[in-house]
Design a protein around this motif. Structure first.
Motif, short mmCIF file in Angstrom:
data_model
loop_
_atom_site.label_atom_id
_atom_site.label_comp_id
_atom_site.label_asym_id
_atom_site.label_seq_id
_atom_site.Cartn_x
_atom_site.Cartn_y
_atom_site.Cartn_z
N THR A 287 12.07 -2.40 -12.70
CA THR A 287 12.34 -1.48 -11.59
C THR A 287 11.04 -0.88 -11.05
O THR A 287 10.83 -0.80 -9.83
N ALA A 288 10.15 -0.47 -11.97
CA ALA A 288 8.87 0.12 -11.55
C ALA A 288 8.03 -0.89 -10.76
O ALA A 288 7.48 -0.57 -9.70
N ILE A 289 7.96 -2.13 -11.28
CA ILE A 289 7.18 -3.16 -10.60
C ILE A 289 7.78 -3.48 -9.24
O ILE A 289 7.07 -3.60 -8.23
N SER A 290 9.11 -3.62 -9.19
CA SER A 290 9.77 -3.98 -7.94
C SER A 290 9.56 -2.90 -6.88
O SER A 290 9.23 -3.21 -5.73
N ALA A 291 9.75 -1.62 -7.27
CA ALA A 291 9.59 -0.52 -6.31
C ALA A 291 8.15 -0.43 -5.82
O ALA A 291 7.89 -0.30 -4.61
N PHE A 292 7.21 -0.48 -6.76
CA PHE A 292 5.80 -0.38 -6.40
C PHE A 292 5.39 -1.56 -5.52
O PHE A 292 4.66 -1.40 -4.53
N SER A 293 5.88 -2.75 -5.87
CA SER A 293 5.53 -3.94 -5.11
C SER A 293 6.12 -3.90 -3.70
O SER A 293 5.47 -4.30 -2.73
N ILE A 294 7.36 -3.42 -3.58
CA ILE A 294 7.99 -3.32 -2.25
C ILE A 294 7.18 -2.38 -1.36
O ILE A 294 6.88 -2.70 -0.20
N CYS A 295 6.81 -1.22 -1.89
CA CYS A 295 6.02 -0.26 -1.10
C CYS A 295 4.65 -0.84 -0.76
O CYS A 295 4.16 -0.65 0.36
N GLN A 296 4.05 -1.55 -1.71
CA GLN A 296 2.75 -2.14 -1.42
C GLN A 296 2.85 -3.26 -0.39
O GLN A 296 1.94 -3.44 0.42
N ASN A 297 3.95 -4.00 -0.41
CA ASN A 297 4.12 -5.05 0.60
C ASN A 297 4.32 -4.46 1.99
O ASN A 297 3.81 -4.99 2.98
N ILE A 298 5.06 -3.36 2.07
CA ILE A 298 5.21 -2.68 3.36
C ILE A 298 3.85 -2.15 3.82
O ILE A 298 3.48 -2.28 5.00
N LEU A 299 3.12 -1.55 2.88
CA LEU A 299 1.77 -1.05 3.19
C LEU A 299 0.87 -2.21 3.60
O LEU A 299 0.10 -2.10 4.57
N ALA A 300 0.98 -3.33 2.89
CA ALA A 300 0.13 -4.48 3.19
C ALA A 300 0.48 -5.08 4.53
O ALA A 300 -0.39 -5.57 5.26
N TRP A 301 1.77 -5.06 4.89
CA TRP A 301 2.17 -5.59 6.19
C TRP A 301 1.56 -4.75 7.32
O TRP A 301 1.03 -5.27 8.30
N GLU A 302 1.61 -3.42 7.15
CA GLU A 302 0.97 -2.55 8.14
C GLU A 302 -0.54 -2.70 8.10
O GLU A 302 -1.21 -2.70 9.14
N LEU A 303 -1.07 -2.88 6.88
CA LEU A 303 -2.52 -3.05 6.74
C LEU A 303 -2.97 -4.32 7.45
O LEU A 303 -4.05 -4.34 8.06
N ASN A 304 -2.15 -5.36 7.40
CA ASN A 304 -2.53 -6.60 8.07
C ASN A 304 -2.57 -6.43 9.59
O ASN A 304 -3.31 -7.13 10.27
N MET A 305 -1.77 -5.51 10.11
CA MET A 305 -1.90 -5.17 11.53
C MET A 305 -3.26 -4.51 11.78
O MET A 305 -3.97 -4.85 12.72
N CYS A 306 -3.61 -3.58 10.89
CA CYS A 306 -4.89 -2.90 11.04
C CYS A 306 -6.06 -3.84 10.80
O CYS A 306 -7.15 -3.65 11.35
N LEU A 307 -5.84 -4.88 9.98
CA LEU A 307 -6.89 -5.87 9.77
C LEU A 307 -7.18 -6.66 11.04
O LEU A 307 -8.25 -7.24 11.18
N GLY A 308 -6.20 -6.68 11.96
CA GLY A 308 -6.48 -7.25 13.28
C GLY A 308 -7.57 -6.45 13.98
O GLY A 308 -8.44 -7.02 14.65
N PHE A 309 -7.53 -5.14 13.80
CA PHE A 309 -8.57 -4.29 14.38
C PHE A 309 -9.87 -4.43 13.59
O PHE A 309 -10.95 -4.27 14.16
N LEU A 310 -9.75 -4.70 12.28
CA LEU A 310 -10.96 -5.02 11.51
C LEU A 310 -11.64 -6.24 12.09
O LEU A 310 -12.86 -6.25 12.30
N GLY A 311 -10.84 -7.30 12.34
CA GLY A 311 -11.41 -8.51 12.93
C GLY A 311 -12.02 -8.25 14.29
O GLY A 311 -13.09 -8.76 14.63
N ALA A 312 -11.32 -7.43 15.11
CA ALA A 312 -11.83 -7.12 16.44
C ALA A 312 -13.13 -6.33 16.35
O ALA A 312 -14.09 -6.57 17.10
#
Length: 488
Positions: A287-312
């Motif tokens: 449960t701990a791994i699943s919850a932490f991983s889900i939140c990190q994946n949501i964070l990573a998905w948003e981070l990948n949007m921001c990484l577009g600005f990193l690339g720019a």
């Protein structure tokens, strides 16, 4: 576009930045250029990461153990290797961006081929991690059920790793020359293909793990195939002139820059992986791994949007430094940063509003949903910080300051973030929330340190360094089919 056309466009861009126009016009022109680079890059990064998340989502409906095993493999192994290769590919972004700004278009294909050699050798060294994943997870103290479930998943990551060796460097190469539209189109197609195949293989054919993972691999290699067709098909005539033995020259300086770039990002990515690993030692680990991983994946998905600005940010700063315009590099950075912050605020608010519902994208377990809900406030703060830190990292990459950023990441994440997370999570018994607070402290410190470094940067000196780097490694086409050294 031929060489003369490119030169004319660069001249026109230079005129638009000479300071004679009003501020609104300069901001508007820079903003349009920013989105021309960032939007396709965002599509690429979000859909490329989305391929990983879609596989996890379908595995979550196969079973909780498979979800936890996938989360460990993805976060500890794949994310580590992915971060290393992405960081090493940022060396391609630096060199290609500065070469494009300096008008050395023929060197971009050489840099791309060198990156394939370096990334290919490096990536191959990590294949044993997936072959021996189960005993490694047992050695790390993970639950035996999760370690056994990992044996069904880990071999499927090996072909996916092969696709990463090519897709990242090609994306940097195309992005540096403003050929971003093809990146967005091909990556969107591969993402849609995976959704369709996952639905067919898992839902209709009930192939379980094999269906979800095979769909992921087919989608990832379709992206690479599309990029190969674009490059080899003649759509990059100024920057790709075919394979050359010159790719094997100056390998060690390129390797040095690539390794420092890889360490820079790898320290950051592995930091998040260690936090997930520590969640595995808590009670009710799945449960701990699943919850932490889900939140990190949501964070990573948003981070990948921001990484577009990193690339720019990387492309714009590298282009302007290669062109010799320090003021334009600073101006591009400011416009990029303001835009990314505005988007971060919007997503941070959305995270607070939807909270508990986020977990249902992956699974229907109520315990996991409650744990995710408890993390939603911390997740929103993380999203806000992510709108600043990637842009600053992009500026550093565009300037070639990867080694300095690697030391910042080491101190911020491992000297501050992880110790605080351990204290709060295990000593203060805040569990997953404590780990996340520690993660936030590390990211906040990194953001402050990068802000200070960028603020103190001598941009005229960075122009000089970019010129020296390009003149040192430049080659010119000889009368024959190869390349010859040219020293400035």
């Amino acid at each position: 576009m031929d060489g003369s056309g490119l030169e004319e466009r660069l001249v026109e861009e230079g005129r638009s930045r000479d300071g004679n126009g009003d501020l609104k016009k300069r901001v508007w022109e820079e903003w349009k250029t920013l989105w021309r680079i960032a939007l396709p890059s965002i599509i690429f990064r979000v859909t490329a990461f989305g391929i990983i998340v879609v596989a996890q989502s379908f595995l979550g409906h196969v079973g909780e153990l498979h979800l936890a095993a996938y989360a460990l493999l993805q976060t500890i192994f794949l994310r580590f290797i992915n971060g290393l290769l992405a960081g090493m590919s940022s060396a391609t972004e630096t060199l290609c961006g500065q070469a494009y700004g300096a008008g050395q278009y023929h060197m971009m294909g050489i840099y791309l081929q060198r990156s394939w050699i370096v990334d290919g050798v490096t990536g191959s060294l990590f294949i044993p991690l997936f072959i021996f994943a189960t005993p490694i997870l047992r050695f790390l103290g993970m639950e035996d059920d999760i370690a056994r479930a990992a044996a069904d998943i880990s071999p499927w990551f090996i072909p996916f790793l092969g696709s990463l060796m090519f897709s990242m460097t090609i994306q940097m190469y195309l992005q540096a020359q403003m050929k971003n539209l093809i990146i967005g189109c091909v990556s969107a197609f591969s993402f849609a293909l995976q959704l369709f195949l996952s639905w067919i293989f898992v839902t209709k054919f009930s192939w379980g793990v094999a269906g979800a993972m095979s769909a992921m691999n087919i989608a990832s290699w379709s992206l690479v195939l599309g990029e190969f067709i674009y490059i080899f098909g003649g759509w990059c005539p100024d920057t790709w002139t075919g394979f050359s033995k010159a790719a094997f020259s100056d390998i060690f300086p390129i390797m040095k820059l690539s390794i420092s770039s890889g360490i820079m990002l790898c320290l950051e990515v592995w930091y998040f992986g260690i936090l997930v690993l520590m969640a595995g030692y808590m009670k009710n680990a799945s449960t701990a791994i699943s919850a932490f991983s889900i939140c990190q994946n949501i964070l990573a998905w948003e981070l990948n949007m921001c990484l577009g600005f990193l690339g720019a940010a990387c492309v714009r700063v590298a282009n302007e430094l290669g062109r010799g315009d320090a003021k334009a590099a600073k101006f591009a950075m400011k416009v990029n940063l303001c835009t990314s912050i505005c988007i971060g605020v919007v997503f941070s608010i959305l995270c607070l509003v939807f909270g508990r519902r986020l977990s249902y994208l992956f699974m229907s377990d109520e315990q996991v949903a409650a744990s995710v809900s408890n993390l939603s406030f911390l997740l929103s703060i993380s999203i806000l910080l992510n709108s600043v830190q990637p842009v600053l990292s992009g500026v550093a990459v565009g300037s070639g300051m990867q080694s300095l950023v690697a030391f910042v990441n080491l101190g911020s994440y491992y000297g501050i973030g992880i110790p605080i997370g351990v204290l709060l999570g295990y000593v203060a018994h805040l569990r997953v929330e404590g780990l996340w607070i520690g993660m936030l402290c590390g990211v906040a410190m990194q953001t402050l340190a990068l802000s200070f470094i960028i603020y103190r940067t001598d941009w005229e000196y960075q122009v000089k360094k970019a010129s020296e780097r390009l003149n040192k490694w430049v080659l010119k086409p000889s009368n024959g089919s190869g390349y010859s050294f040219m020293h400035a």
